[in-house]
Design a protein around this motif. Structure first.
Motif, PDB file in Angstrom:
ATOM      1  N   PHE A 208       1.200  -1.046  -0.615  1.00  9.80           N
ATOM      2  CA  PHE A 208       0.215  -0.478   0.309  1.00  9.80           C
ATOM      3  C   PHE A 208       0.765   1.293   0.231  1.00  9.80           C
ATOM      4  N   LEU A 209       1.870   1.020   0.674  1.00 10.43           N
ATOM      5  CA  LEU A 209       3.043   2.597   1.456  1.00 10.43           C
ATOM      6  C   LEU A 209       3.870   2.587   0.078  1.00 10.43           C
ATOM      7  N   ARG A 213      -0.207   3.559  -3.141  1.00 11.06           N
ATOM      8  CA  ARG A 213      -0.164   4.698  -3.505  1.00 11.06           C
ATOM      9  C   ARG A 213       0.979   5.697  -3.961  1.00 11.06           C
ATOM     10  N   ALA A 216      -1.278   5.698  -7.308  1.00 10.56           N
ATOM     11  CA  ALA A 216      -2.364   6.711  -7.755  1.00 10.56           C
ATOM     12  C   ALA A 216      -2.145   7.798  -7.837  1.00 10.56           C
ATOM     13  N   LEU A 217      -1.329   8.475  -6.764  1.00 13.91           N
ATOM     14  CA  LEU A 217      -0.671  10.013  -7.430  1.00 13.91           C
ATOM     15  C   LEU A 217      -0.388  10.369  -8.579  1.00 13.91           C
TER      16      LEU A 217
END
Length: 608
Positions: A208-209, A213, A216-217
């Motif tokens: 996730f990190l 994430r 997504a950015l």
């Protein structure tokens, strides 16, 4: 449109890779964890079965005691035929259960999972079992004679009654020990499951990190860039309309420029059927055509005197040229008999009237073609030389393999075969009636068996050891050095200076092992060495294996670089080099007569 499409493909490909990596990591870890847990559960099933069998042994021993007592009393009204089969079945089931427990413990010991405590308990239990089993069979045999002699039965019954409580007490201890170890395994499994669950949670947090994430950015930024690019594209489309008119003027200027370079280029203008509209002077001279004959509407493909296939190909390219640029090479023969290669480019020129013409630009590439043909000829020659060399090397390798097979077969026939024959004759000559000679022969058979085992180990030692497949090159070499030192009596040592534990491809590990083995065998057989040192060392980019011996050494210049047979010598060194070359490694040999030899194997770790 192409930019957007490319960006879409890039984004989709990047997302696919990220999701495949993330989900693949979780899937692989989950599958591995499930496999590990299933292994534990299978062992638990075996533990339950063994505990059940152990408990049943207690009951069977008590049943044997009861049934032997029943058979020993003549006052029993029921016929003995009703008890004898039941006692036989009970004794047989008791013996089979005992053997199952022994075999289970043996399997655990082979898998290096044995319990030392349980082994000791079974060692204590074995005399009780044998005593009860032997006396039960004796009682059964006596009762089958239809004569119940209390004096003859009493010693056997007393032995059973005396040992049965001891057997029960020891079996209780074994059952409790099995139960204790089973509970320990369950506790270990719980801890492992907690650890695996924690690792999966950590992987999800990590993905996730560090994956989802940032992606997504990145997608958010990409969409923003696309909107900005769309606005810029609309502005560029407006400017493109203005530039189009300028481009049309440039085309007209280009037509004018073609007339200016008429004297310097191989140039022709044709229609879609290949009929010449205009022919450059230099091209006309090459084709031996006068400028004044242009009105005769000659076809360019026919004028170039091409073959039928190439002529049709050129006409097809001219007819199908609807705006692109086509390049192709053609070979034709001039009227003077000269063969010329031309690189022909076909461009479509649109006129203001809406019609179009073909602009044919040619470059003389005859010299380049000659150079290419020469290069191809040289490449073919080098390839044939290399192929012959490889055939020669392959033939020598096959010959060496056959020699090795013959050597192994000879060792087996001369040593193991003869010892097996001697073993057979000695066994056949044993006379059980002569106890003294029988004991002597048995001692001789023991020694012969030890020699047979030793011979088998020596004959099969050159085969690939299981340590190489299971643990890698370092452990396999350590095992080989230990075994060779034991078998030959030589002082052979092993040292791993850098604790190397990296694994390679099976091909790489096998060749490194074989080359090291060959170097040690050479030091033992030919160098008369009594001290051999095998050393492993590595850095971030290089693995180095060194074999030092204090043998008689040799002059490297006396060894032929490519021996043609074993008589010349150097076949071993030649195949060692070939093996290292095969895995892109390097072999260094340093030897001084009467001062020993050093052989170094280097393998580039960045290739792994």
């Amino acid at each position: 449109m192409n930019t957007r499409k490319s960006l879409d493909h890039q984004t989709f490909g990047r997302l696919s890779k990220i999701y495949i990596i993330a989900l693949g990591a979780i899937a692989l870890f989950t599958i591995g964890a499930q496999f590990f847990i299933q292994q534990y559960l299978n062992s638990q099933i075996d533990d339950s079965r063994i505990i059940n069998i152990s408990g049943r042994q207690r009951m069977l021993s008590q049943k044997i005691s009861k049934e032997t007592l029943l058979l020993s009393y003549p006052e029993i009204r029921q016929p003995k035929s009703q008890y004898i089969p039941e006692l036989e079945a009970t004794i047989e089931l008791w013996r089979e259960s005992h053997e199952i427990l022994i075999q289970y413990n043996e399997s655990l010991r082979k898998n290096q999972q044995d319990s030392t405590e349980i082994q000791k308990m079974f060692t204590v239990l074995e005399p009780y079992f044998q005593t009860i089993y032997r006396n039960s069979l004796n009682i059964l045999n006596l009762v089958k004679t239809d004569t119940i002699n209390q004096k003859r039965l009493r010693p056997h019954i007393d032995a059973i009654i005396l040992n049965e409580p001891l057997f029960l007490r020891q079996m209780d201890a074994i059952v409790f020990q099995y139960d204790k170890e089973a509970k320990q395994k369950v506790s270990s499994l719980k801890r492992i499951e907690y650890i695996l669950f924690g690792l999966i949670i950590l992987i999800l947090i990590f993905e996730f990190l560090l994956l989802f994430r940032p992606v997504a950015l990145s997608i958010k930024k990409t969409i923003s860039n696309l909107l900005s690019s769309q606005q810029k594209a609309e502005e560029m489309a407006t400017r493109a309309g203005k530039l189009r008119k300028v481009q049309e003027q440039n085309v007209q200027e280009l037509l004018s420029l073609t007339r200016a370079i008429d004297q310097t280029l191989l140039y022709a203008r044709v229609d879609e059927h290949g009929i010449i509209k205009n022919l450059g002077e230099r091209f006309a001279n090459l084709l031996h055509k006068d400028k004044e004959q242009e009105h005769e509407s000659s076809n360019l493909a026919e004028l170039m005197n091409l073959g039928e296939v190439e002529k049709n190909r050129l006409l097809i390219l001219i007819a199908q040229n609807k705006g692109g640029v086509f390049n192709e090479e053609f070979k034709f023969e001039t009227k003077s008999g000269e063969h010329i290669w031309l690189d022909i480019s076909i461009h479509t020129i649109y006129k203001e009237s809406g019609t179009s013409e073909r602009l044919v630009l040619c470059s003389d590439i005859s010299k380049r073609k000659e150079a290419q043909n020469e290069v191809e000829r040289l490449n073919v020659s080098r390839y044939k030389e290399k192929e012959e060399l490889q055939k020669s090397n392959a033939s020598q390798i096959v010959e060496a393999q056959e020699e090795e097979r013959k050597r192994i077969a000879k060792e087996i026939h001369d040593s193991i075969g003869q010892m097996l024959t001697a073993l057979k004759f000695n066994i056949e000559s044993i006379n059980l009636k002569n106890i003294e000679k029988t004991a002597l022969k048995i001692e001789g058979l023991k020694q012969l068996s030890n020699d047979l085992i030793q011979g088998t180990r020596i004959a099969t030692f050159n085969l690939t050891p299981p340590e190489l497949k299971d643990y890698g090159i370092s452990i396999a070499l350590q095992k080989m050095v230990k075994e060779l030192s034991k078998l030959t009596g030589k002082n052979i040592l092993f040292e791993d200076k850098s604790d190397f534990d990296q694994r390679f491809d099976t091909l790489v590990e096998t060749n490194l092992y074989r080359v090291t083995q060959e170097a040690i065998n050479n030091a033992i057989k030919y160098a008369n060495s009594d001290f051999i040192m095998v050393t492993i060392n590595h850095s971030d980019s290089l693995l180095s294996i060194t074999i030092d011996d204090n043998g008689k050494g040799f002059n490297i210049k006396d060894i032929p670089s490519k021996p043609t047979n074993n008589a010349e010598g150097g076949m071993g060194l030649f195949f060692m080099k070939e093996r290292m070359n095969y895995i892109n490694g390097r072999l260094f040999i340093s030897s001084i007569p009467n001062e020993g030899t050093r052989i170094t194997l280097n393998y580039n770790l960045t290739l792994n």
